[in-house]
Design a protein around this motif. Sequence first.
Motif, PDB file in Angstrom:
ATOM      1  N   ARG A 172     -47.385  -7.836  -6.792  1.00 12.11           N
ATOM      2  CA  ARG A 172     -47.699  -8.877  -5.811  1.00 12.11           C
ATOM      3  C   ARG A 172     -49.193  -9.118  -5.654  1.00 12.11           C
ATOM      4  NH1 ARG A 172     -43.378  -6.035  -3.679  1.00 12.11           N
ATOM      5  NH2 ARG A 172     -41.509  -7.298  -3.227  1.00 12.11           N
ATOM      6  N   GLY A 173     -50.005  -8.111  -5.953  1.00 10.87           N
ATOM      7  CA  GLY A 173     -51.443  -8.277  -5.786  1.00 10.87           C
ATOM      8  C   GLY A 173     -52.059  -9.284  -6.726  1.00 10.87           C
ATOM      9  N   TYR A 174     -51.348  -9.660  -7.787  1.00 10.57           N
ATOM     10  CA  TYR A 174     -51.872 -10.597  -8.775  1.00 10.57           C
ATOM     11  C   TYR A 174     -51.326 -12.010  -8.595  1.00 10.57           C
ATOM     12  CZ  TYR A 174     -53.330  -6.364 -11.233  1.00 10.57           C
ATOM     13  OH  TYR A 174     -53.908  -5.176 -11.559  1.00 10.57           O
ATOM     14  N   GLU A 175     -50.587 -12.243  -7.532  1.00 10.99           N
ATOM     15  CA  GLU A 175     -49.984 -13.567  -7.353  1.00 10.99           C
ATOM     16  C   GLU A 175     -51.056 -14.587  -6.981  1.00 10.99           C
ATOM     17  OE1 GLU A 175     -46.301 -15.718  -4.956  1.00 10.99           O
ATOM     18  OE2 GLU A 175     -47.028 -13.749  -4.343  1.00 10.99           O
ATOM     19  N   SER A 176     -51.266 -15.538  -7.851  1.00  9.77           N
ATOM     20  CA  SER A 176     -52.223 -16.624  -7.617  1.00  9.77           C
ATOM     21  C   SER A 176     -51.786 -17.811  -8.465  1.00  9.77           C
ATOM     22  CB  SER A 176     -53.645 -16.194  -7.979  1.00  9.77           C
ATOM     23  OG  SER A 176     -54.530 -17.293  -7.928  1.00  9.77           O
ATOM     24  N   TYR A 177     -51.433 -18.894  -7.831  1.00 13.63           N
ATOM     25  CA  TYR A 177     -50.964 -20.062  -8.562  1.00 13.63           C
ATOM     26  C   TYR A 177     -52.042 -20.602  -9.505  1.00 13.63           C
ATOM     27  CZ  TYR A 177     -47.238 -20.062  -5.056  1.00 13.63           C
ATOM     28  OH  TYR A 177     -46.186 -19.709  -4.262  1.00 13.63           O
ATOM     29  N   LEU A 178     -53.307 -20.549  -9.063  1.00 14.96           N
ATOM     30  CA  LEU A 178     -54.400 -21.054  -9.889  1.00 14.96           C
ATOM     31  C   LEU A 178     -54.541 -20.235 -11.166  1.00 14.96           C
ATOM     32  CD1 LEU A 178     -56.870 -22.844 -10.401  1.00 14.96           C
ATOM     33  CD2 LEU A 178     -58.201 -21.227  -9.008  1.00 14.96           C
ATOM     34  N   TYR A 179     -54.589 -18.907 -11.031  1.00 14.81           N
ATOM     35  CA  TYR A 179     -54.754 -18.047 -12.208  1.00 14.81           C
ATOM     36  C   TYR A 179     -53.533 -18.112 -13.121  1.00 14.81           C
ATOM     37  CZ  TYR A 179     -58.914 -15.981 -10.070  1.00 14.81           C
ATOM     38  OH  TYR A 179     -60.160 -15.792  -9.546  1.00 14.81           O
TER      39      TYR A 179
ATOM     40  N   ALA B  22     -54.507 -22.051 -20.839  1.00 13.09           N
ATOM     41  CA  ALA B  22     -55.602 -21.621 -21.711  1.00 13.09           C
ATOM     42  C   ALA B  22     -55.140 -20.658 -22.798  1.00 13.09           C
ATOM     43  CB  ALA B  22     -56.706 -20.971 -20.877  1.00 13.09           C
ATOM     44  N   GLN B  23     -54.238 -19.729 -22.462  1.00 16.88           N
ATOM     45  CA  GLN B  23     -53.851 -18.698 -23.419  1.00 16.88           C
ATOM     46  C   GLN B  23     -52.393 -18.751 -23.823  1.00 16.88           C
ATOM     47  OE1 GLN B  23     -56.305 -15.417 -21.014  1.00 16.88           O
ATOM     48  NE2 GLN B  23     -55.832 -14.706 -23.062  1.00 16.88           N
ATOM     49  N   GLY B  24     -51.612 -19.610 -23.204  1.00 19.95           N
ATOM     50  CA  GLY B  24     -50.209 -19.729 -23.573  1.00 19.95           C
ATOM     51  C   GLY B  24     -49.362 -18.550 -23.180  1.00 19.95           C
ATOM     52  N   LEU B  25     -49.770 -17.805 -22.145  1.00 18.80           N
ATOM     53  CA  LEU B  25     -49.012 -16.642 -21.691  1.00 18.80           C
ATOM     54  C   LEU B  25     -47.969 -17.062 -20.658  1.00 18.80           C
ATOM     55  CD1 LEU B  25     -51.940 -14.066 -21.294  1.00 18.80           C
ATOM     56  CD2 LEU B  25     -50.479 -14.444 -23.270  1.00 18.80           C
ATOM     57  N   VAL B  26     -47.060 -16.142 -20.395  1.00 16.96           N
ATOM     58  CA  VAL B  26     -46.004 -16.390 -19.408  1.00 16.96           C
ATOM     59  C   VAL B  26     -46.175 -15.382 -18.277  1.00 16.96           C
ATOM     60  CG1 VAL B  26     -43.528 -16.602 -18.995  1.00 16.96           C
ATOM     61  CG2 VAL B  26     -44.473 -17.166 -21.250  1.00 16.96           C
ATOM     62  N   PRO B  27     -46.898 -15.716 -17.212  1.00 18.37           N
ATOM     63  CA  PRO B  27     -47.089 -14.771 -16.103  1.00 18.37           C
ATOM     64  C   PRO B  27     -45.779 -14.503 -15.378  1.00 18.37           C
ATOM     65  CG  PRO B  27     -48.695 -16.571 -16.026  1.00 18.37           C
ATOM     66  CD  PRO B  27     -47.638 -16.964 -17.003  1.00 18.37           C
ATOM     67  N   MET B  28     -45.530 -13.221 -15.107  1.00 20.10           N
ATOM     68  CA  MET B  28     -44.301 -12.810 -14.418  1.00 20.10           C
ATOM     69  C   MET B  28     -44.662 -11.888 -13.253  1.00 20.10           C
ATOM     70  SD  MET B  28     -41.525 -14.048 -16.032  1.00 20.10           S
ATOM     71  CE  MET B  28     -40.216 -12.848 -15.782  1.00 20.10           C
ATOM     72  N   PRO B  29     -45.267 -12.425 -12.195  1.00 17.90           N
ATOM     73  CA  PRO B  29     -45.620 -11.573 -11.045  1.00 17.90           C
ATOM     74  C   PRO B  29     -44.427 -11.345 -10.123  1.00 17.90           C
ATOM     75  CG  PRO B  29     -46.363 -13.789 -10.650  1.00 17.90           C
ATOM     76  CD  PRO B  29     -45.741 -13.800 -12.021  1.00 17.90           C
TER      77      PRO B  29
ATOM     78  N   ARG C 263     -43.161 -11.730  -6.711  1.00 18.39           N
ATOM     79  CA  ARG C 263     -43.581 -12.643  -5.656  1.00 18.39           C
ATOM     80  C   ARG C 263     -43.006 -12.238  -4.301  1.00 18.39           C
ATOM     81  NH1 ARG C 263     -45.809 -16.833  -8.394  1.00 18.39           N
ATOM     82  NH2 ARG C 263     -45.058 -17.242 -10.512  1.00 18.39           N
ATOM     83  N   LYS C 264     -43.668 -12.738  -3.288  1.00 15.50           N
ATOM     84  CA  LYS C 264     -43.159 -12.566  -1.937  1.00 15.50           C
ATOM     85  C   LYS C 264     -41.985 -13.525  -1.723  1.00 15.50           C
ATOM     86  CE  LYS C 264     -47.758 -11.366  -0.267  1.00 15.50           C
ATOM     87  NZ  LYS C 264     -48.874 -11.718   0.652  1.00 15.50           N
ATOM     88  N   VAL C 265     -41.121 -13.196  -0.772  1.00 15.44           N
ATOM     89  CA  VAL C 265     -39.928 -14.018  -0.526  1.00 15.44           C
ATOM     90  C   VAL C 265     -40.310 -15.416  -0.064  1.00 15.44           C
ATOM     91  CG1 VAL C 265     -37.779 -14.155   0.792  1.00 15.44           C
ATOM     92  CG2 VAL C 265     -38.617 -11.941  -0.001  1.00 15.44           C
ATOM     93  N   ARG C 266     -41.418 -15.541   0.642  1.00 17.66           N
ATOM     94  CA  ARG C 266     -41.828 -16.842   1.162  1.00 17.66           C
ATOM     95  C   ARG C 266     -42.572 -17.678   0.116  1.00 17.66           C
ATOM     96  NH1 ARG C 266     -44.233 -15.139   7.147  1.00 17.66           N
ATOM     97  NH2 ARG C 266     -42.306 -14.190   7.951  1.00 17.66           N
ATOM     98  N   SER C 267     -42.774 -17.129  -1.066  1.00 21.82           N
ATOM     99  CA  SER C 267     -43.508 -17.861  -2.094  1.00 21.82           C
ATOM    100  C   SER C 267     -42.733 -19.097  -2.544  1.00 21.82           C
ATOM    101  CB  SER C 267     -43.776 -16.952  -3.298  1.00 21.82           C
ATOM    102  OG  SER C 267     -44.390 -17.664  -4.340  1.00 21.82           O
ATOM    103  N   ARG C 268     -43.462 -20.172  -2.857  1.00 20.23           N
ATOM    104  CA  ARG C 268     -42.820 -21.408  -3.305  1.00 20.23           C
ATOM    105  C   ARG C 268     -42.215 -21.250  -4.694  1.00 20.23           C
ATOM    106  NH1 ARG C 268     -47.544 -25.655  -2.722  1.00 20.23           N
ATOM    107  NH2 ARG C 268     -48.685 -23.810  -3.460  1.00 20.23           N
ATOM    108  N   ARG C 269     -42.714 -20.302  -5.475  1.00 17.92           N
ATOM    109  CA  ARG C 269     -42.214 -20.089  -6.832  1.00 17.92           C
ATOM    110  C   ARG C 269     -41.282 -18.879  -6.911  1.00 17.92           C
ATOM    111  NH1 ARG C 269     -47.632 -21.145 -10.613  1.00 17.92           N
ATOM    112  NH2 ARG C 269     -48.175 -23.187  -9.711  1.00 17.92           N
ATOM    113  N   TYR C 270     -40.743 -18.492  -5.783  1.00 11.44           N
ATOM    114  CA  TYR C 270     -39.848 -17.332  -5.758  1.00 11.44           C
ATOM    115  C   TYR C 270     -38.491 -17.691  -6.359  1.00 11.44           C
ATOM    116  CZ  TYR C 270     -37.055 -13.469  -3.955  1.00 11.44           C
ATOM    117  OH  TYR C 270     -36.226 -12.377  -3.842  1.00 11.44           O
ATOM    118  N   VAL C 271     -38.087 -16.916  -7.386  1.00 12.78           N
ATOM    119  CA  VAL C 271     -36.781 -17.074  -8.020  1.00 12.78           C
ATOM    120  C   VAL C 271     -36.149 -15.678  -8.075  1.00 12.78           C
ATOM    121  CG1 VAL C 271     -35.508 -17.841 -10.050  1.00 12.78           C
ATOM    122  CG2 VAL C 271     -37.634 -19.004  -9.392  1.00 12.78           C
ATOM    123  N   PRO C 272     -34.988 -15.462  -7.468  1.00 10.86           N
ATOM    124  CA  PRO C 272     -34.428 -14.107  -7.356  1.00 10.86           C
ATOM    125  C   PRO C 272     -34.249 -13.395  -8.686  1.00 10.86           C
ATOM    126  CG  PRO C 272     -33.277 -15.603  -5.887  1.00 10.86           C
ATOM    127  CD  PRO C 272     -34.179 -16.451  -6.723  1.00 10.86           C
TER     128      PRO C 272
END
Length: 276
Positions: free
Chosen positions: A187-194, A201-208, A210-219
């Motif tokens: 959770r400490g790395y959750e940042s929509y901008l990064y 830029a690098q074509g990676l797939v970030p998988m942080p 997330r908090k339950v209240r996050s807009r990108r939260y998927v169970p």
Amino acid sequence: MLRQAIAAFCIIDDALKAMGHRDDPQAKVPTSAILTLAILAALELGGKHNKALALAKELHLFSYVPSPSRFNRRLRRAKPYLLPLLHLLSQVWKKLHTAQSYALDTFPIPVCENIRAPRSRLAPAKVYRGYIPSKRTFFHGYKLHLLVDDGRFICEVNLTPGSFHDLTSLLLLPLEMDEGKELYMDRGYESYLYEDLLKEAQGLVPMPIRKVRSRRYVPHMQYLAILGRRVVETVGSMLHHLFPRRIHAVTAEGFVLKVLTFVLAHNIRLIADKIA
């Protein structure tokens, strides 16, 4: 132990030759032997260099074993080779193991007890005062940022003062990964901008995670992120198993040097086991 010491010397000696390093003709012991003794101390003796030198003399590992003071001077001179050596070993590991995913995490490394923080010589400033949310406690020291692949190999490493945020590792580490690879984070790395920058830029797939209240939260994605991040927690436990109760060092440079030797010792052991 002898097998690991011999494997470490062969790997380090070949790596230094590949980097174009040449020892002084008057040197009685090569730099590869100095680094091998430091790796041996990290693997078996909790980073205690004096015990490693005494053990090397007893087992006749090398024709000449330097004194502790000369060993420390030679090891400090070899410090600029540690990070290039780590990078070269990661290139060797990529030929031995094809990683499908990576994990990023931060681990606190205290230099002293909290009560001794005001008079600490290794970390005298308040910037080294950090907080561990999982334990709800403060510590005084450094943060170790690790990028680990699914084979438990430490691909990239960095040290920052304890007060730095975990997101600094996304800026300080080069993150040299193949396009399309998944990067698991807590959770400490959750940042929509990064996250968007990593995708574009690098074509990676970030998988942080997330908090339950996050807009990108998927169970179901959170379940995969928790499973994928376990590998870096395993590597952290393996490193802490190598660490002594307190890493003994007189200067901050010596403290950082010892931490890097522990990381190299972990990687060299993985490569030696893979080759064997």
